[in-house]
Design a protein around this motif. Structure first.
Motif, PDB file in Angstrom:
ATOM      1  N   MET A  64       0.757  -1.243  -0.166  1.00  0.00           N
ATOM      2  CA  MET A  64      -0.075   0.060  -0.144  1.00  0.00           C
ATOM      3  C   MET A  64       0.819   1.163  -0.053  1.00  0.00           C
ATOM      4  SD  MET A  64      -2.840   1.235   2.631  1.00  0.00           S
ATOM      5  CE  MET A  64      -3.922  -0.121   2.591  1.00  0.00           C
ATOM      6  N   THR A  65       0.614   2.268  -1.012  1.00  0.00           N
ATOM      7  CA  THR A  65       1.455   3.381  -1.033  1.00  0.00           C
ATOM      8  C   THR A  65       0.980   4.287   0.177  1.00  0.00           C
ATOM      9  OG1 THR A  65       0.056   4.542  -2.615  1.00  0.00           O
ATOM     10  CG2 THR A  65       1.598   3.113  -3.448  1.00  0.00           C
ATOM     11  N   ALA A  66       1.849   5.165   0.395  1.00  0.00           N
ATOM     12  CA  ALA A  66       1.529   6.551   1.240  1.00  0.00           C
ATOM     13  C   ALA A  66       0.077   7.026   1.165  1.00  0.00           C
ATOM     14  CB  ALA A  66       2.369   7.556   1.490  1.00  0.00           C
ATOM     15  N   SER A  67      -0.019   7.340  -0.491  1.00  0.00           N
ATOM     16  CA  SER A  67      -1.364   8.030  -0.742  1.00  0.00           C
ATOM     17  C   SER A  67      -2.424   7.008  -0.605  1.00  0.00           C
ATOM     18  CB  SER A  67      -1.174   8.179  -2.336  1.00  0.00           C
ATOM     19  OG  SER A  67      -2.310   8.606  -2.908  1.00  0.00           O
ATOM     20  N   ASP A  68      -2.340   5.828  -0.862  1.00  0.00           N
ATOM     21  CA  ASP A  68      -3.396   4.749  -0.516  1.00  0.00           C
ATOM     22  C   ASP A  68      -3.829   4.755   0.815  1.00  0.00           C
ATOM     23  OD1 ASP A  68      -3.420   3.986  -3.201  1.00  0.00           O
ATOM     24  OD2 ASP A  68      -2.153   2.233  -3.023  1.00  0.00           O
ATOM     25  N   ALA A  69      -2.804   4.485   1.783  1.00  0.00           N
ATOM     26  CA  ALA A  69      -2.871   4.740   3.345  1.00  0.00           C
ATOM     27  C   ALA A  69      -3.629   5.965   3.618  1.00  0.00           C
ATOM     28  CB  ALA A  69      -1.594   4.489   3.932  1.00  0.00           C
ATOM     29  N   GLY A  70      -3.392   7.175   3.243  1.00  0.00           N
ATOM     30  CA  GLY A  70      -3.892   8.297   3.417  1.00  0.00           C
ATOM     31  C   GLY A  70      -5.126   8.414   3.186  1.00  0.00           C
ATOM     32  N   ALA A  71      -5.595   7.854   1.994  1.00  0.00           N
ATOM     33  CA  ALA A  71      -7.194   7.650   1.640  1.00  0.00           C
ATOM     34  C   ALA A  71      -7.962   6.697   2.348  1.00  0.00           C
ATOM     35  CB  ALA A  71      -7.277   6.935  -0.084  1.00  0.00           C
ATOM     36  N   HIS A  72      -7.074   5.680   2.667  1.00  0.00           N
ATOM     37  CA  HIS A  72      -8.168   4.530   3.569  1.00  0.00           C
ATOM     38  C   HIS A  72      -8.202   5.084   4.878  1.00  0.00           C
ATOM     39  CE1 HIS A  72      -9.456   0.705   4.650  1.00  0.00           C
ATOM     40  NE2 HIS A  72      -8.867   0.639   5.813  1.00  0.00           N
ATOM     41  N   ARG A  73      -7.238   5.914   5.524  1.00  0.00           N
ATOM     42  CA  ARG A  73      -7.470   6.574   6.838  1.00  0.00           C
ATOM     43  C   ARG A  73      -8.611   7.581   6.750  1.00  0.00           C
ATOM     44  NH1 ARG A  73      -2.449   6.740   7.832  1.00  0.00           N
ATOM     45  NH2 ARG A  73      -1.982   8.674   6.391  1.00  0.00           N
ATOM     46  N   LEU A  74      -8.758   8.256   5.534  1.00  0.00           N
ATOM     47  CA  LEU A  74      -9.787   9.309   5.560  1.00  0.00           C
ATOM     48  C   LEU A  74     -11.015   8.515   5.304  1.00  0.00           C
ATOM     49  CD1 LEU A  74     -10.443  12.263   5.176  1.00  0.00           C
ATOM     50  CD2 LEU A  74      -9.926  12.346   2.880  1.00  0.00           C
ATOM     51  N   ALA A  75     -11.160   7.470   4.582  1.00  0.00           N
ATOM     52  CA  ALA A  75     -12.274   6.817   4.330  1.00  0.00           C
ATOM     53  C   ALA A  75     -12.744   6.091   5.640  1.00  0.00           C
ATOM     54  CB  ALA A  75     -12.168   5.608   3.220  1.00  0.00           C
ATOM     55  N   THR A  76     -11.930   5.528   6.429  1.00  0.00           N
ATOM     56  CA  THR A  76     -12.175   5.285   7.688  1.00  0.00           C
ATOM     57  C   THR A  76     -12.820   6.069   8.778  1.00  0.00           C
ATOM     58  OG1 THR A  76     -10.382   3.410   7.688  1.00  0.00           O
ATOM     59  CG2 THR A  76     -11.174   3.919   9.886  1.00  0.00           C
ATOM     60  N   GLN A  77     -12.089   7.305   8.815  1.00  0.00           N
ATOM     61  CA  GLN A  77     -12.570   8.295   9.630  1.00  0.00           C
ATOM     62  C   GLN A  77     -13.976   8.779   9.198  1.00  0.00           C
ATOM     63  OE1 GLN A  77      -9.558  11.474   8.453  1.00  0.00           O
ATOM     64  NE2 GLN A  77      -8.951  11.507  10.592  1.00  0.00           N
ATOM     65  N   THR A  78     -14.353   8.917   8.025  1.00  0.00           N
ATOM     66  CA  THR A  78     -15.490   9.112   7.386  1.00  0.00           C
ATOM     67  C   THR A  78     -16.641   8.019   7.835  1.00  0.00           C
ATOM     68  OG1 THR A  78     -14.573  10.368   5.349  1.00  0.00           O
ATOM     69  CG2 THR A  78     -17.017   9.775   5.372  1.00  0.00           C
ATOM     70  N   VAL A  79     -16.255   6.908   7.660  1.00  0.00           N
ATOM     71  CA  VAL A  79     -17.270   5.752   7.925  1.00  0.00           C
ATOM     72  C   VAL A  79     -17.519   5.939   9.581  1.00  0.00           C
ATOM     73  CG1 VAL A  79     -17.760   3.252   8.270  1.00  0.00           C
ATOM     74  CG2 VAL A  79     -16.941   4.173   6.060  1.00  0.00           C
TER      75      VAL A  79
END
Length: 168
Positions: free
Chosen positions: A1-16
């Motif tokens: 997982m790239t840093a960008s992917d990790a950041g997107a997943h973190r943001l999606a997790t926060q949103t959910v």
């Protein structure tokens, strides 16, 4: 997982998590992102409690016929417009019964559309009591523009839910 992917997943997790805490549901209407916002949300365990679904409304016909964006609005403002994004979000909310509607529309490239340069994007979030839209000037490749749009859409959902600026 790239840093960008990790950041997107973190943001999606926060949103959910924020949606769950707010006891709010969400649905997406996506043009240039083609379902990536919904995919980001549903990649989070537990998302089924709050994500109703999404529509990849890539064509103008789906925007008018399915989402209910008036043809007159598209004729006046175009598909790449704040007004169109807001009405797309309203339409998916109406279609699904979700508390929040999220929409993306814009130009990911390779060519300009309707006089808008590559990277011009509008993301919108609506709910019964609030309608927010953000204009973006994204840069990079087609995929980078689409990913920036996903991030901006998720940030706007968080902002609407929390009443403040998210991830800024």
């Amino acid at each position: 997982m790239t840093a960008s992917d990790a950041g997107a997943h973190r943001l999606a997790t926060q949103t959910v998590r924020a949606l769950i805490e707010a006891e709010a549901s969400v649905a997406t209407a996506e043009s240039l992102t083609g379902g990536l916002v919904c995919a980001a949300l549903t990649s989070v365990p537990g998302a089924s409690a709050v994500v109703f679904g999404g529509l990849a409304s890539y064509s103008t016909d789906l925007k008018t016929r399915v989402l209910g964006v008036p043809a007159a609005i598209i004729a006046e403002h175009g598909t790449v417009a704040a007004e169109t994004a807001l009405l797309m979000a309203d339409g998916v909310r109406r279609l699904t019964g979700a508390d929040l509607g999220v929409a993306t529309t814009g130009v990911a490239g390779p060519d300009p559309i309707e006089g808008h340069p590559v990277g011009r994007v509008f993301v919108a979030v609506t709910r019964e009591s609030e309608r927010q839209v953000r204009a973006l000037s994204c840069h990079g490749s087609r995929e980078q523009i689409r990913q920036q749009s996903v991030g901006a859409a998720l940030e706007l959902v968080l902002e609407v839910l929390t009443g403040g600026s998210a991830g800024r």
